[in-house]
Design a protein around this motif. Structure first.
Motif, PDB file in Angstrom:
ATOM      1  N   PRO A  54      30.952  81.118 -13.084  1.00 55.75           N
ATOM      2  CA  PRO A  54      29.755  80.394 -13.515  1.00 55.75           C
ATOM      3  C   PRO A  54      28.526  80.646 -12.649  1.00 55.75           C
ATOM      4  N   TYR A  55      28.706  80.765 -11.330  1.00 56.39           N
ATOM      5  CA  TYR A  55      27.542  80.939 -10.445  1.00 56.39           C
ATOM      6  C   TYR A  55      26.853  82.284 -10.653  1.00 56.39           C
ATOM      7  N   GLU A  56      27.493  83.194 -11.373  1.00 57.79           N
ATOM      8  CA  GLU A  56      26.904  84.504 -11.634  1.00 57.79           C
ATOM      9  C   GLU A  56      26.063  84.523 -12.909  1.00 57.79           C
ATOM     10  N   LEU A  57      26.026  83.411 -13.612  1.00 58.62           N
ATOM     11  CA  LEU A  57      25.312  83.352 -14.888  1.00 58.62           C
ATOM     12  C   LEU A  57      24.022  82.553 -14.790  1.00 58.62           C
ATOM     13  N   SER A  58      23.109  82.824 -15.715  1.00 61.42           N
ATOM     14  CA  SER A  58      21.871  82.054 -15.813  1.00 61.42           C
ATOM     15  C   SER A  58      22.169  80.684 -16.403  1.00 61.42           C
ATOM     16  N   GLY A  59      21.181  79.785 -16.363  1.00 59.08           N
ATOM     17  CA  GLY A  59      21.356  78.442 -16.920  1.00 59.08           C
ATOM     18  C   GLY A  59      21.704  78.458 -18.394  1.00 59.08           C
ATOM     19  N   GLY A  60      21.018  79.312 -19.142  1.00 58.26           N
ATOM     20  CA  GLY A  60      21.284  79.392 -20.575  1.00 58.26           C
ATOM     21  C   GLY A  60      22.674  79.927 -20.874  1.00 58.26           C
ATOM     22  N   MET A  61      23.120  80.898 -20.088  1.00 60.29           N
ATOM     23  CA  MET A  61      24.448  81.467 -20.284  1.00 60.29           C
ATOM     24  C   MET A  61      25.536  80.450 -19.938  1.00 60.29           C
ATOM     25  N   LYS A  62      25.303  79.668 -18.889  1.00 65.11           N
ATOM     26  CA  LYS A  62      26.254  78.613 -18.539  1.00 65.11           C
ATOM     27  C   LYS A  62      26.373  77.601 -19.676  1.00 65.11           C
ATOM     28  N   GLN A  63      25.240  77.268 -20.270  1.00 67.18           N
ATOM     29  CA  GLN A  63      25.280  76.283 -21.354  1.00 67.18           C
ATOM     30  C   GLN A  63      25.959  76.862 -22.583  1.00 67.18           C
ATOM     31  N   ARG A  64      25.802  78.159 -22.812  1.00 70.44           N
ATOM     32  CA  ARG A  64      26.515  78.800 -23.918  1.00 70.44           C
ATOM     33  C   ARG A  64      28.026  78.767 -23.670  1.00 70.44           C
ATOM     34  N   ALA A  65      28.420  78.970 -22.407  1.00 73.44           N
ATOM     35  CA  ALA A  65      29.842  78.900 -22.063  1.00 73.44           C
ATOM     36  C   ALA A  65      30.371  77.486 -22.268  1.00 73.44           C
ATOM     37  N   SER A  66      29.564  76.481 -21.898  1.00 79.50           N
ATOM     38  CA  SER A  66      29.973  75.085 -22.111  1.00 79.50           C
ATOM     39  C   SER A  66      30.139  74.783 -23.594  1.00 79.50           C
ATOM     40  N   LEU A  67      29.243  75.345 -24.403  1.00 80.55           N
ATOM     41  CA  LEU A  67      29.321  75.149 -25.852  1.00 80.55           C
ATOM     42  C   LEU A  67      30.578  75.816 -26.414  1.00 80.55           C
ATOM     43  N   ALA A  68      30.861  77.035 -25.946  1.00 82.16           N
ATOM     44  CA  ALA A  68      32.059  77.744 -26.410  1.00 82.16           C
ATOM     45  C   ALA A  68      33.318  76.979 -26.030  1.00 82.16           C
ATOM     46  N   LEU A  83      16.535  73.761 -19.440  1.00 83.10           N
ATOM     47  CA  LEU A  83      16.284  75.174 -19.703  1.00 83.10           C
ATOM     48  C   LEU A  83      14.793  75.452 -19.882  1.00 83.10           C
ATOM     49  N   ASP A  84      14.383  76.692 -19.604  1.00 79.79           N
ATOM     50  CA  ASP A  84      12.996  77.081 -19.843  1.00 79.79           C
ATOM     51  C   ASP A  84      12.749  77.129 -21.351  1.00 79.79           C
ATOM     52  N   ALA A  85      11.470  77.163 -21.730  1.00 83.89           N
ATOM     53  CA  ALA A  85      11.093  77.013 -23.141  1.00 83.89           C
ATOM     54  C   ALA A  85      11.714  78.075 -24.047  1.00 83.89           C
ATOM     55  N   LEU A  86      11.704  79.331 -23.618  1.00 82.39           N
ATOM     56  CA  LEU A  86      12.238  80.409 -24.459  1.00 82.39           C
ATOM     57  C   LEU A  86      13.743  80.299 -24.604  1.00 82.39           C
ATOM     58  N   THR A  87      14.434  80.037 -23.482  1.00 84.54           N
ATOM     59  CA  THR A  87      15.885  79.892 -23.533  1.00 84.54           C
ATOM     60  C   THR A  87      16.264  78.688 -24.388  1.00 84.54           C
ATOM     61  N   ARG A  88      15.490  77.632 -24.262  1.00 88.86           N
ATOM     62  CA  ARG A  88      15.736  76.425 -25.047  1.00 88.86           C
ATOM     63  C   ARG A  88      15.636  76.722 -26.538  1.00 88.86           C
ATOM     64  N   GLN A  89      14.604  77.458 -26.921  1.00 87.52           N
ATOM     65  CA  GLN A  89      14.421  77.791 -28.335  1.00 87.52           C
ATOM     66  C   GLN A  89      15.565  78.670 -28.836  1.00 87.52           C
ATOM     67  N   ASN A  90      16.000  79.609 -28.007  1.00 94.01           N
ATOM     68  CA  ASN A  90      17.118  80.471 -28.395  1.00 94.01           C
ATOM     69  C   ASN A  90      18.413  79.667 -28.542  1.00 94.01           C
ATOM     70  N   MET A  91      18.623  78.704 -27.653  1.00 92.14           N
ATOM     71  CA  MET A  91      19.817  77.866 -27.733  1.00 92.14           C
ATOM     72  C   MET A  91      19.790  76.981 -28.978  1.00 92.14           C
ATOM     73  N   GLN A  92      18.611  76.483 -29.333  1.00 88.87           N
ATOM     74  CA  GLN A  92      18.484  75.693 -30.560  1.00 88.87           C
ATOM     75  C   GLN A  92      18.888  76.521 -31.776  1.00 88.87           C
ATOM     76  N   ALA A  93      18.410  77.770 -31.813  1.00 90.01           N
ATOM     77  CA  ALA A  93      18.744  78.653 -32.937  1.00 90.01           C
ATOM     78  C   ALA A  93      20.248  78.934 -32.968  1.00 90.01           C
ATOM     79  N   LEU A  94      20.850  79.129 -31.784  1.00 91.60           N
ATOM     80  CA  LEU A  94      22.283  79.381 -31.707  1.00 91.60           C
ATOM     81  C   LEU A  94      23.083  78.186 -32.212  1.00 91.60           C
ATOM     82  N   VAL A  95      22.718  76.999 -31.765  1.00 97.43           N
ATOM     83  CA  VAL A  95      23.443  75.793 -32.168  1.00 97.43           C
ATOM     84  C   VAL A  95      23.298  75.565 -33.670  1.00 97.43           C
ATOM     85  N   ARG A  96      22.103  75.792 -34.204  1.00100.89           N
ATOM     86  CA  ARG A  96      21.894  75.639 -35.650  1.00100.89           C
ATOM     87  C   ARG A  96      22.800  76.597 -36.421  1.00100.89           C
ATOM     88  N   THR A  97      22.862  77.843 -35.973  1.00100.20           N
ATOM     89  CA  THR A  97      23.700  78.843 -36.639  1.00100.20           C
ATOM     90  C   THR A  97      25.173  78.471 -36.571  1.00100.20           C
TER      91      THR A  97
END
Length: 270
Positions: free
Chosen positions: A141-155, A174-188
């Protein structure tokens, strides 16, 4: 998307006359009062309200982390007695085990349930791919970015195929861009899995971009003051764009929600 494709079904969770109070140094605090809520299969519910209004408390009751002072919380007509893998929780801060790599973090729940090894591998591979972490499966986990960690938590939640996913401001750090990408991922993922999601957020635009139903709560004691049934997330999925955010319908509901929240007195957390 057409009406036939919308994946709303039978009730999954029912809350009846939920109240929760606790003792503090300043006396008895009523966090929630007279909450009645039915959550149907396939809904994407977003909860908004001023700080300290009891949003997270409500989520913890549904998750089984807290018991209400009075009232009944049920899932599939059975009283919620405690935490259960059928209700997966994603928190704002990723709760990954730092000593395990991402593959082992994602598969942890499956191993605890003693599923066959080949099924564990198949499901883990599937959801690592779904969240775009296949090539990072050996990373810690410490090797990943915040957004990647949250994707792992979601998985890690999705791999168990829960009946309901509870998300407590999962993108707040999360920063604004990562947040928007995560929203799109969760919606999908929501659309593909037909899951039921209950998400807490402070972001009105996030709620409108994701929710099929938006619940606005009052300041403490937390009550449901208004609900909005929305279809913006369907439109964004169909159009694969955020143009819906600029429609007059969207802006009208947005302003109404902001007005409801901003006219609530601010309550400091005790």
């Amino acid at each position: 998307m057409c009406e036939d494709n919308k994946n709303i079904g039978l009730p999954v969770v029912t809350l009846k006359d939920i109240n929760l109070s606790y003792e503090s140094e300043k006396g008895t605090v009523t966090a929630l009062e007279n909450i009645d809520l039915n959550i149907s299969k396939g809904e994407f519910i977003c909860v908004l309200g001023p700080s300290g209004c009891g949003k997270s408390t409500l989520l913890k009751i549904i998750a089984g982390f807290l018991k209400p002072t009075s009232g009944v919380a049920k899932m599939d007509d059975a009283i919620i007695e405690g935490a259960d893998w059928h209700r997966g929780v994603v928190f704002q801060a990723p709760t990954l085990y730092p000593w395990l790599n991402i593959r082992d973090n994602v598969s942890f729940g499956l191993k605890m349930r003693k599923l066959p090894k080949d099924e564990i591998k198949k499901l883990t591979d599937k959801y690592l791919e779904e969240v775009g972490l296949t090539e990072f499966h050996k990373h810690k986990p410490y090797e990943l970015s915040g957004g990647m960690k949250q994707r792992a938590s979601l998985a890690r939640v999705l791999v168990n195929n829960p009946k309901m996913i509870l998300m407590d401001e999962p993108f707040g750090a999360l920063d604004a861009l990562t947040r928007q990408n995560m929203q799109a991922l969760v919606r999908t993922l929501w659309w593909k899995t037909k899951n039921t999601i209950f998400l807490i957020t402070h972001d009105v635009d996030e709620a409108l971009a994701l929710g099929t139903r938006i619940i606005v709560m009052s300041s403490r004691p937390g009550k449901i003051v208004k609900e909005f049934n929305t279809e913006f997330t369907y439109r964004m999925s169909a159009e694969n764009s955020d143009n819906t955010r600029y429609t007059s319908e969207y802006m009208k509901i947005r302003e109404e929600i902001l007005d409801l929240i901003n006219h609530q007195p601010y309550i400091f957390k005790i």
